[in-house]
Motif scaffolding. Structure first.
Motif, PDB file in Angstrom:
ATOM      1  N   MET A  57     -67.988 -20.802 -72.765  1.00 30.00           N
ATOM      2  CA  MET A  57     -66.965 -19.913 -72.229  1.00 30.00           C
ATOM      3  C   MET A  57     -66.993 -19.896 -70.698  1.00 30.00           C
ATOM      4  SD  MET A  57     -65.247 -18.929 -74.755  1.00 30.00           S
ATOM      5  CE  MET A  57     -64.425 -17.346 -74.929  1.00 30.00           C
ATOM      6  N   GLY A  61     -64.134 -21.313 -67.960  1.00 31.48           N
ATOM      7  CA  GLY A  61     -63.575 -20.391 -66.970  1.00 31.48           C
ATOM      8  C   GLY A  61     -63.105 -19.088 -67.583  1.00 31.48           C
ATOM      9  N   LEU A  62     -63.539 -18.823 -68.823  1.00 32.09           N
ATOM     10  CA  LEU A  62     -63.093 -17.611 -69.510  1.00 32.09           C
ATOM     11  C   LEU A  62     -64.089 -16.459 -69.348  1.00 32.09           C
ATOM     12  CD1 LEU A  62     -61.669 -19.220 -72.762  1.00 32.09           C
ATOM     13  CD2 LEU A  62     -60.349 -18.100 -70.970  1.00 32.09           C
ATOM     14  N   ARG A  63     -65.330 -16.782 -68.959  1.00 26.21           N
ATOM     15  CA  ARG A  63     -66.320 -15.747 -68.675  1.00 26.21           C
ATOM     16  C   ARG A  63     -66.928 -16.063 -67.312  1.00 26.21           C
ATOM     17  NH1 ARG A  63     -63.956 -14.462 -72.413  1.00 26.21           N
ATOM     18  NH2 ARG A  63     -64.600 -13.950 -74.546  1.00 26.21           N
ATOM     19  N   PRO A  80     -59.816 -20.508 -65.633  1.00 23.65           N
ATOM     20  CA  PRO A  80     -59.419 -21.618 -66.496  1.00 23.65           C
ATOM     21  C   PRO A  80     -58.797 -22.760 -65.692  1.00 23.65           C
ATOM     22  CG  PRO A  80     -58.670 -19.529 -67.390  1.00 23.65           C
ATOM     23  CD  PRO A  80     -59.183 -19.243 -66.019  1.00 23.65           C
ATOM     24  N   ILE A  86     -59.598 -26.688 -75.339  1.00 23.00           N
ATOM     25  CA  ILE A  86     -60.643 -25.897 -75.992  1.00 23.00           C
ATOM     26  C   ILE A  86     -60.361 -25.752 -77.482  1.00 23.00           C
ATOM     27  CG2 ILE A  86     -61.867 -23.694 -76.030  1.00 23.00           C
ATOM     28  CD1 ILE A  86     -61.124 -23.274 -73.174  1.00 23.00           C
ATOM     29  N   PHE A  88     -61.724 -23.398 -80.473  1.00 21.31           N
ATOM     30  CA  PHE A  88     -62.538 -22.196 -80.656  1.00 21.31           C
ATOM     31  C   PHE A  88     -63.212 -22.186 -82.028  1.00 21.31           C
ATOM     32  CE2 PHE A  88     -59.378 -21.109 -77.475  1.00 21.31           C
ATOM     33  CZ  PHE A  88     -60.115 -20.426 -76.540  1.00 21.31           C
TER      34      PHE A  88
END
Lengths: 263, 290
Positions: A57, A61-63, A80, A86, A88
């Protein structure tokens, strides 16, 4: 795809992540460093809760990271990026859209020309055996078919880097083996760089050029193992001594860490 | 019967891959018609039996009309006073439809605002809850003073009373979007508008419809409350006037029309819902016939 081997697509150094909650803080990953080279298929393998999904993640770039550095395509990750696809854990398909529209969501969201990418979407769906299901709704498909659609969605904008977070975790054993073969053939055709998160030793060894084994929380790297097996690999390779030697080495790493214990 | 349906259903799913699409549709259409007929027969049977029991009690015990009118008497009045009832049903119907529409056009946007902005949520949400806890009937005399005996006070009450369930359900729907879907949108660098149009709004729709269906039944109540407090026409007015004259058969006839208004508006919404969100679990289950 003019990238030569030896160029780092993902470059991670001393990465750490601490989740702060009002009552406590959880040290998810600590001091993780490794590079992923262009065209490489790298698996990150670890027990559940070791922060391997967090790692992905952050790469997506999501966390946000807490410490250390992470670069994708030579740029610091601060959100992101465009050149990433991605997949999931769950397929995250939209029930209100048919299969082709689900795949094309990647294109619409990125504001790319729909007409130009539609053939690409169809070609990808055909290549995973969904040629007859363009108009089908996600709820009409089996779990394996759904995850195939989500893989197509991750690939349709032709990203250089594919991040996969335990994509076969929810599938049954037989479907999973089929998906491993399908993913291998898609990867061999496209030569994408893949970062594959999994908790299955077998899956990791079968698919990867390199397997990175993480310790329990806080996750650190215990083993960085190169898998030297010829491609394309058939399921029978799992019965060979070489394959089993790799499996044993990883399992012994887990045993040494107390992830797997014998009574 | 239901066992038989289940087996057909399973084989239908098994055959899915080999059957042409038309055939699948035909099977499920057959199911749907059967399912619908079945759905109508049972409640009507129950209702019919209740009416028979009531009729018997009224006749056997010679209960007088102003206490409990016999069902046959109610239907007689319904037909005889039809022109009078219909004239008065029209303004009520107007208030229900216009009031509900006005409420819809404000409640859903406000729900969207609350769900998409923390500031709005902090400022507006508590106020809405406060407003909801005010008994609307307490406002009625004030509304009459402000707006007189026109349509306006009835519309205001209808809007106020049907507003809340729509806002709450819109907010709940929009906030219930799974984190994974938002991650998907963010990782695809979707704009806020695209994320709303393609993910958040369609995901919230089933919940929005649930709110609308509660609200439409509330709207009918709102219209009647509005007419109770001051009107010279409308079914609410008929109820008050007829009850005052102890014409209970007329009261019940008006109630029958109100029930018809409530049910037809509710099922109109259900119909629109079916067309709008055929993908939703609840609709799919119904289409499968169980």
């Amino acid at each position: 795809m003019s990238h030569t081997n030896g160029q780092a697509i993902i470059s991670i150094s001393n990465l750490g992540k601490i989740y702060e909650t009002p009552t406590s803080s959880v040290h998810a990953i600590s001091d993780v460093s490794f590079d992923v080279e262009a065209g490489e298929f790298v698996s990150v393998l670890g027990p559940s809760g070791c922060g391997k999904s967090t790692l992905m993640m952050i790469a997506a770039g999501l966390r946000t990271k807490t410490s250390g550095a992470i670069q994708v395509n030579g740029r610091d990750v601060d959100g992101p990026m465009d050149d990433i696809g991605i997949v999931f854990q769950r397929d995250v398909l939209l029930d209100w859209a048919n299969v082709i529209d689900n795949v094309m969501f990647s294109i619409e969201a990125r504001k790319l020309p729909t007409k130009e990418y539609l053939p690409n979407a169809k070609r990808l769906l055909d290549s995973v055996g969904l040629a007859d299901f363009y108009e089908a709704r996600p709820y009409e498909l089996s779990g394996g078919m759904r995850q195939r659609v989500s893989i197509c969605r991750a690939l349709v904008h032709d990203p250089q880097l594919l991040l996969m977070d335990e994509p076969f975790g929810a599938l049954d054993a037989l479907t999973r083996e089929q998906m491993m073969l399908d993913l291998q053939s898609v990867w061999l055709q496209s030569k994408k760089t893949v970062l594959f998160i999994t908790h299955s030793i077998q899956e990791a060894v079968f698919l990867s050029d390199r397997v990175i084994v993480m310790s329990p929380r806080p996750g650190t790297i215990d083993l960085d193992l190169r898998i030297d097996l010829p491609r394309p690999r058939s399921l029978h390779i799992m019965e060979t001594p070489n394959f089993n030697a790799y499996m044993r080495e990883i399992r012994e790493t887990f045993e040494a860490r107390g992830v797997i214990t014998h009574v | 019967m239901s066992n038989e349906m289940n087996t057909t259903n399973k084989s239908e799913i098994l055959k899915f891959n080999s059957l042409p699409k038309d055939e699948i549709r035909q099977i499920s259409l057959g199911h749907r018609i059967w399912g619908k007929t079945q759905g109508f027969i049972y409640p009507f049977l129950t209702l019919f039996m209740l009416l028979v029991v009531t009729e018997t009690i009224v006749r056997v015990f010679h209960i007088r009309n102003f206490i409990l009118p016999a069902p046959t008497k109610i239907f007689e009045t319904l037909f005889q006073s039809w022109p009078y009832l219909w004239t008065n049903a029209k303004p009520t119907l107007f208030v229900v439809i216009v009031g509900f529409t006005m409420s819809l056009c404000t409640a859903v946007p406000i729900g969207i605002l609350i769900a998409s902005s923390k500031v709005m949520e902090k400022f507006v949400y508590p106020l809405l809850v406060t407003a909801q806890t005010i008994p609307k009937i307490a406002l009625a005399p004030m509304l009459i003073i402000w707006f007189g005996f026109s349509m306006t006070p009835k519309l205001v009450i209808t809007v106020l009373i049907s507003f809340f369930p729509m806002v709450i359900n819109t907010v709940a729907g929009l906030k219930g979007v799974p984190q994974e879907m938002l991650d998907l949108a963010r990782s695809s660098r979707a704009s806020k508008l695209t994320t709303f149009r393609k993910i958040r709004w369609p995901f919230a729709l089933p919940s929005v419809f649930a709110g609308l269906k509660i609200a439409i039944t509330m709207a009918v109540i709102g219209a009647i409350v509005g007419e109770y407090i001051g009107a010279d026409k409308g079914l609410g007015f008929v109820l008050i006037a007829a009850a005052g004259r102890l014409e209970m058969d007329l009261v019940f006839a008006a109630v029958v029309i109100l029930v018809a208004i409530g049910m037809s508006s509710f099922y109109t919404l259900t119909f629109i819902e079916r067309i709008s969100i055929p993908w939703h679990e609840s609709i799919r289950k119904e289409n499968r016939g169980h």
